[in-house]
Design a protein around this motif. Structure first.
Motif, mmCIF file in Angstrom:
data_model
loop_
_atom_site.group_PDB
_atom_site.id
_atom_site.type_symbol
_atom_site.label_atom_id
_atom_site.label_comp_id
_atom_site.label_asym_id
_atom_site.label_seq_id
_atom_site.Cartn_x
_atom_site.Cartn_y
_atom_site.Cartn_z
ATOM 1 N N VAL A 84 22.453 24.546 19.846
ATOM 2 C CA VAL A 84 22.845 25.274 21.291
ATOM 3 C C VAL A 84 24.044 26.311 20.926
ATOM 4 C CG1 VAL A 84 24.359 24.818 23.465
ATOM 5 C CG2 VAL A 84 22.378 23.366 22.801
ATOM 6 N N VAL A 85 25.034 25.936 19.986
ATOM 7 C CA VAL A 85 26.134 26.733 19.757
ATOM 8 C C VAL A 85 25.528 27.956 19.335
ATOM 9 C CG1 VAL A 85 28.033 27.302 18.333
ATOM 10 C CG2 VAL A 85 28.083 25.381 19.890
ATOM 11 N N TYR A 86 24.657 28.008 18.156
ATOM 12 C CA TYR A 86 23.914 29.169 17.406
ATOM 13 C C TYR A 86 23.214 30.207 18.551
ATOM 14 C CZ TYR A 86 21.587 32.060 14.378
ATOM 15 O OH TYR A 86 20.963 33.121 13.868
ATOM 16 N N PHE A 87 22.480 29.438 19.358
ATOM 17 C CA PHE A 87 21.642 30.269 20.183
ATOM 18 C C PHE A 87 22.282 30.746 21.513
ATOM 19 C CE2 PHE A 87 18.346 28.319 17.688
ATOM 20 C CZ PHE A 87 17.716 29.389 17.059
ATOM 21 N N ARG A 88 23.249 29.887 21.771
ATOM 22 C CA ARG A 88 23.907 30.395 23.327
ATOM 23 C C ARG A 88 25.186 31.052 23.273
ATOM 24 N NH1 ARG A 88 21.455 31.782 27.038
ATOM 25 N NH2 ARG A 88 23.271 30.990 28.427
ATOM 26 N N THR A 89 25.700 31.230 21.910
ATOM 27 C CA THR A 89 27.288 31.812 21.948
ATOM 28 C C THR A 89 27.074 33.362 21.664
ATOM 29 O OG1 THR A 89 27.576 31.177 19.790
ATOM 30 C CG2 THR A 89 28.283 29.632 21.699
ATOM 31 N N PRO A 90 27.818 33.942 21.836
ATOM 32 C CA PRO A 90 28.989 33.689 22.770
ATOM 33 C C PRO A 90 28.465 33.751 24.346
ATOM 34 C CG PRO A 90 29.075 35.937 22.142
ATOM 35 C CD PRO A 90 28.173 35.358 21.413
ATOM 36 N N TYR A 91 28.864 32.659 25.029
ATOM 37 C CA TYR A 91 28.723 32.637 26.476
ATOM 38 C C TYR A 91 29.094 33.684 27.166
ATOM 39 C CZ TYR A 91 26.946 30.070 30.395
ATOM 40 O OH TYR A 91 26.375 29.736 31.805
ATOM 41 N N PRO A 92 28.320 34.111 28.229
ATOM 42 C CA PRO A 92 28.780 35.480 28.728
ATOM 43 C C PRO A 92 29.855 35.184 30.049
ATOM 44 C CG PRO A 92 26.483 34.820 29.627
ATOM 45 C CD PRO A 92 27.031 33.925 28.566
ATOM 46 N N ASN A 93 30.776 35.969 30.109
ATOM 47 C CA ASN A 93 32.106 36.029 30.707
ATOM 48 C C ASN A 93 32.164 37.429 31.630
ATOM 49 O OD1 ASN A 93 34.223 35.951 32.268
ATOM 50 N ND2 ASN A 93 35.740 34.970 30.476
ATOM 51 N N SER A 94 31.859 37.290 32.805
ATOM 52 C CA SER A 94 32.096 38.652 33.519
ATOM 53 C C SER A 94 33.207 39.175 33.575
ATOM 54 C CB SER A 94 31.618 38.298 35.150
ATOM 55 O OG SER A 94 32.576 37.391 35.627
ATOM 56 N N ASN A 95 34.642 38.536 33.229
ATOM 57 C CA ASN A 95 35.851 39.092 33.046
ATOM 58 C C ASN A 95 35.877 39.824 31.695
ATOM 59 O OD1 ASN A 95 36.662 38.521 35.819
ATOM 60 N ND2 ASN A 95 37.487 36.346 35.034
ATOM 61 N N ARG A 96 35.169 39.155 30.796
ATOM 62 C CA ARG A 96 35.503 39.751 29.468
ATOM 63 C C ARG A 96 34.275 39.846 28.845
ATOM 64 N NH1 ARG A 96 38.762 35.742 25.484
ATOM 65 N NH2 ARG A 96 36.570 34.886 25.406
ATOM 66 N N PRO A 97 33.443 40.794 29.205
ATOM 67 C CA PRO A 97 32.132 41.041 28.460
ATOM 68 C C PRO A 97 31.863 41.624 27.198
ATOM 69 C CG PRO A 97 32.442 42.838 30.163
ATOM 70 C CD PRO A 97 33.776 41.906 30.265
ATOM 71 N N ILE A 98 31.083 41.302 26.219
ATOM 72 C CA ILE A 98 30.939 41.491 24.999
ATOM 73 C C ILE A 98 29.867 42.538 24.844
ATOM 74 C CG2 ILE A 98 30.918 40.862 22.627
ATOM 75 C CD1 ILE A 98 31.970 38.182 23.802
ATOM 76 N N LYS A 99 30.092 43.772 24.695
ATOM 77 C CA LYS A 99 28.946 44.740 24.595
ATOM 78 C C LYS A 99 28.616 44.876 23.142
ATOM 79 C CE LYS A 99 30.082 46.467 29.126
ATOM 80 N NZ LYS A 99 31.081 47.414 29.826
ATOM 81 N N ASN A 100 29.388 44.808 22.373
ATOM 82 C CA ASN A 100 29.311 45.330 20.901
ATOM 83 C C ASN A 100 28.245 44.176 20.087
ATOM 84 O OD1 ASN A 100 29.718 45.384 18.105
ATOM 85 N ND2 ASN A 100 31.182 46.782 18.508
ATOM 86 N N LYS A 101 27.403 44.515 19.822
ATOM 87 C CA LYS A 101 26.390 43.449 18.899
ATOM 88 C C LYS A 101 26.921 42.941 17.838
ATOM 89 C CE LYS A 101 21.897 45.042 20.564
ATOM 90 N NZ LYS A 101 20.866 45.331 20.264
ATOM 91 N N LYS A 102 27.701 43.809 17.118
ATOM 92 C CA LYS A 102 28.830 43.269 15.775
ATOM 93 C C LYS A 102 29.443 42.276 16.158
ATOM 94 C CE LYS A 102 30.791 44.909 11.856
ATOM 95 N NZ LYS A 102 31.320 45.926 11.016
ATOM 96 N N ARG A 103 30.135 42.420 17.403
ATOM 97 C CA ARG A 103 31.207 41.467 17.739
ATOM 98 C C ARG A 103 30.621 40.307 18.140
ATOM 99 N NH1 ARG A 103 35.879 39.584 18.732
ATOM 100 N NH2 ARG A 103 36.904 39.058 20.663
ATOM 101 N N ARG A 104 29.371 40.485 18.951
ATOM 102 C CA ARG A 104 28.695 39.190 19.471
ATOM 103 C C ARG A 104 28.152 38.252 17.912
ATOM 104 N NH1 ARG A 104 27.578 38.375 24.127
ATOM 105 N NH2 ARG A 104 25.531 37.854 24.902
ATOM 106 N N TRP A 105 27.656 38.963 17.198
ATOM 107 C CA TRP A 105 27.001 38.143 16.099
ATOM 108 C C TRP A 105 28.338 37.609 15.319
ATOM 109 C CZ3 TRP A 105 23.149 36.150 14.194
ATOM 110 C CH2 TRP A 105 22.993 35.693 13.050
ATOM 111 N N HIS A 106 29.678 38.410 15.127
ATOM 112 C CA HIS A 106 30.880 37.859 14.714
ATOM 113 C C HIS A 106 31.016 36.387 15.276
ATOM 114 C CE1 HIS A 106 34.537 37.914 12.148
ATOM 115 N NE2 HIS A 106 35.076 37.572 13.335
ATOM 116 N N LEU A 107 31.394 36.496 16.619
ATOM 117 C CA LEU A 107 31.769 35.298 17.299
ATOM 118 C C LEU A 107 30.502 34.135 17.395
ATOM 119 C CD1 LEU A 107 32.939 37.075 20.649
ATOM 120 C CD2 LEU A 107 34.429 35.992 18.886
#
Length: 190
Positions: free
Chosen positions: A119-142
């Motif tokens: 679940v953590v591998y496939f579902r993170t980082p979980y979206p947050n409207s107050n702090r969206p993550i648009k950068n794919k490299k940052r998403r992968w890092h998280l």
């Protein structure tokens, strides 16, 4: 009260620094609100669990939760009071109820472990409207960091924790956190 304090601090920063961009000031204000809210919650919860005599389980659960949640995300309440209530409920379950549970079959712990990592591998980082993550490299890092921490804690719990109270406290902390990452149908709120 905490919101107005963060606005005053942001205004002070704006008036006494070179930061004038509205976008930067909004980020600073959001960060200050988060820091103030978390500090308030930790103080209230620490007092509560000291009074309950369960401070050791609370801190154990909190360390596990924070090391995973910071990178994976999860449910966010829309007010400080709602957040405090949800967080209190979360820690009452992990720090008061979990230590009272008997040791479960190893298959249950292993299933929770495997499910958590998936679940953590496939579902993170979980979206947050107050702090969206648009950068794919940052998403992968998280994603990598949250997967590392979930794997780290599962390994610690399975192979080095002999005390059933801490074992259950840790696994219930992980289970409750990953349940927040599983999507629910639109129209259904937590």
């Amino acid at each position: 009260m905490l919101k107005s304090l963060s606005y005053k601090l942001t205004s002070y920063i704006e008036n006494n620094s070179d930061i004038k961009s509205n976008d930067d000031l909004e980020k600073i204000n959001y960060s200050l609100q988060a820091i103030l809210n978390e500090t308030f919650k930790i103080i209230v919860l620490t007092i509560l669990f000291l009074l309950l005599g369960k401070i050791n389980y609370f801190f154990f659960s909190m360390i596990i939760l924070f090391s995973i949640r910071i990178f994976s995300g999860g449910y966010h309440a829309d007010t400080t009071i709602k957040c405090l209530l949800w967080t209190t409920l979360f820690f009452l379950i992990t720090s008061l109820i979990a230590p009272m549970l008997p040791k479960l079959n190893i298959l249950i712990y292993n299933t929770i472990s495997l499910l958590s990592i998936i679940v953590v591998y496939f579902r993170t980082p979980y979206p947050n409207s107050n702090r969206p993550i648009k950068n794919k490299k940052r998403r992968w890092h998280l994603k990598l960091i949250s997967t590392f921490f979930i794997t780290f804690w599962v390994t610690i719990l399975l192979f080095t924790t002999s005390d059933t109270r801490y074992l259950n406290c840790g696994f219930l902390t992980i289970l409750l956190q990953i349940l927040q990452l599983i999507p629910i149908k639109k129209g259904v709120s937590i």
